[in-house]
Design a protein around this motif. Sequence first.
Motif, short mmCIF file in Angstrom:
data_model
loop_
_atom_site.label_atom_id
_atom_site.label_comp_id
_atom_site.label_asym_id
_atom_site.label_seq_id
_atom_site.Cartn_x
_atom_site.Cartn_y
_atom_site.Cartn_z
N THR A 47 0.83 -1.21 0.00
CA THR A 47 0.00 0.00 0.00
C THR A 47 0.86 1.26 0.00
O THR A 47 0.60 2.21 -0.74
N THR A 48 1.90 1.25 0.82
CA THR A 48 2.78 2.42 0.90
C THR A 48 3.52 2.64 -0.41
O THR A 48 3.69 3.78 -0.85
N LEU A 49 3.93 1.56 -1.05
CA LEU A 49 4.59 1.70 -2.36
C LEU A 49 3.64 2.32 -3.38
O LEU A 49 4.05 3.13 -4.22
N ASN A 50 2.36 1.95 -3.31
CA ASN A 50 1.37 2.57 -4.19
C ASN A 50 1.23 4.06 -3.90
O ASN A 50 1.12 4.88 -4.81
N ASN A 51 1.22 4.40 -2.60
CA ASN A 51 1.13 5.81 -2.22
C ASN A 51 2.37 6.59 -2.67
O ASN A 51 2.28 7.74 -3.10
N LEU A 52 3.53 5.94 -2.58
CA LEU A 52 4.76 6.56 -3.06
C LEU A 52 4.67 6.81 -4.57
O LEU A 52 5.10 7.86 -5.07
N ALA A 53 4.10 5.84 -5.29
CA ALA A 53 3.95 5.98 -6.74
C ALA A 53 3.05 7.16 -7.08
O ALA A 53 3.36 7.96 -7.97
N THR A 54 1.93 7.27 -6.36
CA THR A 54 0.98 8.37 -6.60
C THR A 54 1.65 9.72 -6.36
O THR A 54 1.48 10.67 -7.14
#
Length: 211
Positions: free
Chosen positions: A83-90
Amino acid sequence: MADAQTTLARYYDKRGDYGKALAYLEKSLAIRREIGDRAGEGTTLNNLATTAYAGGDYGKALAYLEKSLAIQREIGDRAGEGTTLNNLATTAYAGGDYGKALEYLEKSLAIQREIGDRAGMIPTLHNMAHIYLQNQQLQASLQAFGEALQLCHETNNAEGFFNVSLNLGNLLCQLDQKEQGLPLLEQALAVGQQLGHPQTSQVEALLRQFQ
């Protein structure tokens, strides 16, 4: 005490007072560190990142997320890491760093495959498809869209199906592959009408354009 600070932070966040929201979240973070709540610390750092992002401070948001990611790796929270990696991507995408955003998404996807998070894979693949398209990597984009669409069918994800079929159908029609694209747009229209989706009118406009 930490939960009370978080509740106050949410109140100010909803009012658009991101400075006060961040201040309360920082207090919550300090309490969680004091009591040794590593999981709560990671979650609070994600909340801080979300608030910083909403306030337009992408650099601060990235810093919070990197700290959260380190904690999640330390405690073995693979789902939280994804989830955090997705937030980092965003956040990286919003800051214009598409290469970094794609790198984060690829890492997130690997974790989601590992833990069997098929629902989580859908938005990850969808976002990857958009970045591939921006990078002129057409086949990679089509492949990512296609896998996301298949997962929507397998998980009965109507919202995901609407978004993916809308974007993939539009892309295929633009590539003059209307025999594949139009049925997807028609399916998106049907699902959008069932959901009362606000983008249903966009699908109708595309169908008028390509039919």
